[in-house]
Every structure is written in structure tokens, then in C-alpha cells.
Design an enzyme around this catalytic site. Structure first.
Site, mmCIF file in Angstrom:
data_model
loop_
_atom_site.group_PDB
_atom_site.id
_atom_site.type_symbol
_atom_site.label_atom_id
_atom_site.label_comp_id
_atom_site.label_asym_id
_atom_site.label_seq_id
_atom_site.Cartn_x
_atom_site.Cartn_y
_atom_site.Cartn_z
ATOM 1 C CG HIS A 177 -1.940 1.119 1.179
ATOM 2 N ND1 HIS A 177 -3.304 0.888 1.259
ATOM 3 C CD2 HIS A 177 -1.814 2.455 1.036
ATOM 4 C CE1 HIS A 177 -3.954 2.035 1.168
ATOM 5 N NE2 HIS A 177 -3.053 3.015 1.045
ATOM 6 C CG HIS B 116 -1.197 6.773 -2.032
ATOM 7 N ND1 HIS B 116 -2.469 6.918 -2.546
ATOM 8 C CD2 HIS B 116 -1.341 6.106 -0.869
ATOM 9 C CE1 HIS B 116 -3.348 6.364 -1.723
ATOM 10 N NE2 HIS B 116 -2.685 5.866 -0.691
ATOM 11 C CD GLN C 58 -6.901 11.095 -2.110
ATOM 12 O OE1 GLN C 58 -5.778 10.638 -2.191
ATOM 13 N NE2 GLN C 58 -7.626 11.005 -1.011
ATOM 14 C CD1 TRP D 45 -3.445 12.646 3.156
ATOM 15 C CD2 TRP D 45 -2.234 12.377 1.280
ATOM 16 N NE1 TRP D 45 -4.251 12.932 2.082
ATOM 17 C CE2 TRP D 45 -3.550 12.772 0.930
ATOM 18 C CE3 TRP D 45 -1.310 12.138 0.272
ATOM 19 C CZ2 TRP D 45 -3.942 12.957 -0.403
ATOM 20 C CZ3 TRP D 45 -1.695 12.318 -1.048
ATOM 21 C CH2 TRP D 45 -2.998 12.723 -1.376
HETATM 22 ZN ZN LIG Z 1 -3.455 5.098 1.107
#
Ligand SMILES: [Zn+2]
Length: 413
Positions: A55, A57, A150, A313
Site C-alpha cells: 500500500h 501512493h 481520491q 499526507w
Molecule cells: Zn493510502
């Protein structure tokens, strides 16, 4: 190639491992080297299957601070800042940053990566770029791509059409973000839509599910029910599920029956969950991670991901699964000796299970020769000492070789 005297996955007895034509051909207590065969002396070293980041991005990676730093640290400010950065994406921009991130992951022993790619973009620029990257790196790294909405499927203009277009362009998995949809009804509809799309297009499913400290966020029960009733089962992954950290115990007890029946996988992202979680709490402040320990104890497959590498993030990260693991063991109270010793599974085999690649993953005769050799004799020591990845071997070829650093320590204790 012959690897001599290595401890395979913490076994106390050592073995020799023979690699030919890109495969593990023999694993036995002693194997003689043939003439001119490359021999790696792995005495007191640890052999593991390669690290897996299931996982991350890669479209947003390396954009932290551009166009602004996320000062509040919330998921929602991250989405807002990314939405601005997204307007300036080009194919070259995405490819350059993604490959930079993959290179650091590879250096840290990762060979299998699942990247979510934001498809709430009418041009699908990031997806087109990462499809090229997937092809260009495929001999050295197995990269899966997830169509990730998203900004929502029902809550973004033409969301369903963009998801369908992304599926047709050739993603490996269909994603979702039910907790970000405008309403609970949209959340449920988005899950029904995306699971049906995955079935129609023969894709896996990996949903950002309940990534919020809201105990009312219960998309997981819908996703698990769909996995059960469609028979998709372990082709489905629920990522994050951080709301489960806030569910009451009576509801969670009932939920676990369904989770076990559904055979879905879980991915927690300890670094990012602890960063984004608890941001609306004063004190007590929640930890922000799902119930990893309880999921493990229930026999449910749960893995760790890194999620973000220097993006809106999460301002940190260097493609090292040991960082995510270290944090996850602390936050999840997984601190028994055996928990720590066996914790490599959270960043290796369990991740491979979530990526659905177990048929060609693992240290077994006949399987592709993908493995790492760590500079220590067991994983408890390797994790504590952050031992080097001496070798990362992919399909029998040396992908990374590290020379251990030499330290002169004049402490007179
Ligand atoms: Zn994520």
C-alpha cells in the site's frame, strides 16, 4: 548461485539454497557447489522472502511541501493540497518521482509493490504514467496499480466513468474511499459499484475503508458482506480500517464473525495512521490504527504498508518497511518476543497474500528465486539493529548488494 549456511526465516539450523534459471531448485542442509558457481557465504545471516509494500501512493510521492506543507496534519488537508498539486501533473513528473521512490524501496529489500493511483482526474495522467512505469520496471519489481478515487466515486463529477476508464486502461485492482463520499448512502453505492466493476473486469479489490476516527464509519461491514456474497473473498482487501480502533467492543465482536467468513485481507499503515489519526482529539488521543493484534489472533490476514513517502499526507518516509513495522509493533502492542521475532511476516508473506501473488512468492523449491539476505542471524536482532540488506535477489539475479558499514568505536566500557 549457491547460498551457503543461511538461517531461513529464523530457523536455528542452517541450510544451503541453490538457485538456477531464476528459480529455487534445491534447499537442503548441505549442497555442493558446481564448477564456477557463484557462492554466497551466508554464515550467521538471515534469508527472508523479499519485503512487500502492499500500500503506497507512487503518484503523490516526493511532493511534500509542493505547493504547500500540510501544517494541520489532517487527511482532509492532505487531500486539499494534493488536489492543487494534481493540476500540474505531467507524465514525466509522475514517472520521475515514482521511479525515485521505487529505487529507495528496492534498496531496502522491497520487490513487490501495490500503488494506489488517483483517478479523480479527467485526464488520468498519473495512471497513464504509472502504467508505463509498471511495464518499465517489471523485470525487477512487481508493481500492481489500484484505481483509487481520491475524491470519491459518487461525490466526484463522472466518478463512475473515470473508474471504468481506469479499469479498461489496465489496473490490477479497483479501489474506493467510502468514508470520503458525501453520504452513507453514497458510500454503500460506491462499494456496490466498485465490487461489480471488479467482477466484470476480473480485477482485485483494495478499498481505502473507514480511514477516519469516526466509530459511525462502518463501510467495512458492507465491503466484507460483498466479498462474502460475491465469492470474491481473499481477492478483496480493506486498507486502513482505522475506524475499527474506535468501534465499541460489542459491535466489533459481531463484526469479526463476518470478517472471518469473508476471507478478506487487511492492510494497516502504522506510520501514516498514527500521523493522521487522533488529529481531532485533544486528550485522550487515539492511536489511529486498526485492531491489528485482534485481526491476527482471529487468523485474518493482515499486512503493513508504508502508504506515503514524502507527500501531502506524510512528510517523511524513505521506502523502508522496517520503519512501518517498528511503528506498528509499538502502536499495536505487538511486543511479545515471538511477536517481534515473527513480525517479518507482516511486511513479507502477509503482504504477498493481500497482493494475491502467493503462487509465485516464498522460499520454496520450484518458486522464482526472490529473496533477501539480512546481515544478522534472526529477525529479532535484524530489526533491532536495523541490519543491512546484504543481498536482494530477484528471479535469481542480484538486484541490490550492500557492503556493511564499518564503524570504529573507541568506547572503553
Ligand atoms: Zn493510502
Amino acid at each position: 548461485m549457491l547460498i551457503k549456511n543461511v538461517h531461513i526465516q529464523n530457523e536455528s539450523e542452517t541450510k544451503d539454497v541453490k538457485i538456477e534459471d531464476g528459480k529455487f531448485v534445491k534447499i537442503a542442509p548441505t549442497i555442493e557447489a558446481s564448477e564456477n558457481e557463484q557462492v554466497i557465504d551466508a554464515t550467521d545471516k538471515l534469508l527472508l522472502p523479499p519485503f512487500v509494500d502492499p500500500h503506497v501512493h507512487l503518484d503523490a510521492t516526493m511532493t511534500a511541501g509542493d505547493p504547500e506543507w500540510n501544517q494541520t496534519g489532517t487527511l482532509f488537508d492532505g487531500i486539499r493540497i494534493w488536489s492543487e498539486r494534481k493540476k500540474t501533473l505531467t507524465i514525466d513528473d509522475v514517472k520521475t518521482r515514482a521511479k525515485q521512490a521505487i529505487k529507495t524501496q528496492v534498496a531496502n529489500g522491497i520487490q513487490f509493490v501495490r500503488s494506489h493511483v488517483d483517478v479523480t482526474d479527467p485526464n488520468l495522467t498519473a495512471l497513464k504514467a504509472l502504467i508505463e512505469v509498471r511495464e518499465e520496471v517489471k523485470d525487477q519489481v512487481e508493481l500492481q496499480l489500484v484505481a483509487f478515487p481520491q475524491e470519491g466515486i459518487l461525490s466526484f463529477p463522472n466518478g463512475k466513468e473515470l473508474m471504468t476508464e481506469a479499469a479498461d486502461l489496465g489496473v490490477d485492482a479497483i479501489g474506493g474511499i467510502p468514508h470520503f463520499e458525501f453520504t452513507r448512502e453514497y458510500a454503500v453505492e460506491s462499494l456496490n459499484f466498485l465490487v461489480k466493476l471488479a467482477q466484470q473486469k476480473n480485477k482485485l479489490v483494495d478499498v481505502h475503508c473507514d480511514e477516519i476516527d469516526d466509530p459511525q464509519s462502518r463501510s467495512l461491514e458492507t465491503l466484507a458482506t460483498l466479498a462474502l456474497e460475491t465469492g470474491m473473498g481473499d481477492k478483496v482487501t480493506a486498507s486502513h480500517t482505522t475506524a475499527m480502533g474506535s468501534y465499541n467492543d460489542a459491535y466489533t465482536y459481531k463484526l469479526f464473525r463476518l470478517l472471518k467468513m469473508s476471507h478478506i485481507n487487511f492492510i494497516a499503515n502504522p506510520l501514516v495512521n498514527t500521523n493522521l489519526g487522533g488529529r481531532f482529539d485533544t486528550y485522550p488521543k487515539r492511536r489511529g490504527m486498526t485492531r491489528v493484534k485482534e485481526l491476527k489472533e482471529a487468523g485474518i490476514n493482515v499486512a503493513f504498508g508504508e502508504d506515503d513517502i514524502k507527500d501531502p499526507w506524510y512528510p517523511m518516509g524513505n521506502g523502508n518497511m522496517l520503519d512501518a513495522l517498528h511503528m506498528g509493533l509499538h502502536v499495536g502492542h505487538l511486543m511479545g518476543y515471538d511477536d517481534i521475532m515473527n513480525s517479518y511476516q507482516l511486511v513479507t508473506t502477509n503482504g504477498a497474500g493481500a497482493m494475491h501473488v502467493s503462487d509465485h512468492y516464498g522460499i520454496e523449491e520450484g518458486k522464482p528465486a526472490n529473496c533477501i539476505i539480512m546481515n544478522n542471524d534472526n529477525f529479532y536482532n535484524a530489526l533491532n539493529e536495523r541490519s543491512e540488506i546484504l543481498y536482494s535477489i530477484h528471479n535469481g539475479e542480484v538486484l541490490v548488494e550492500t557492503t556493511p558499514k564499518k564503524v570504529t568505536n573507541n568506547f572503553k566500557g
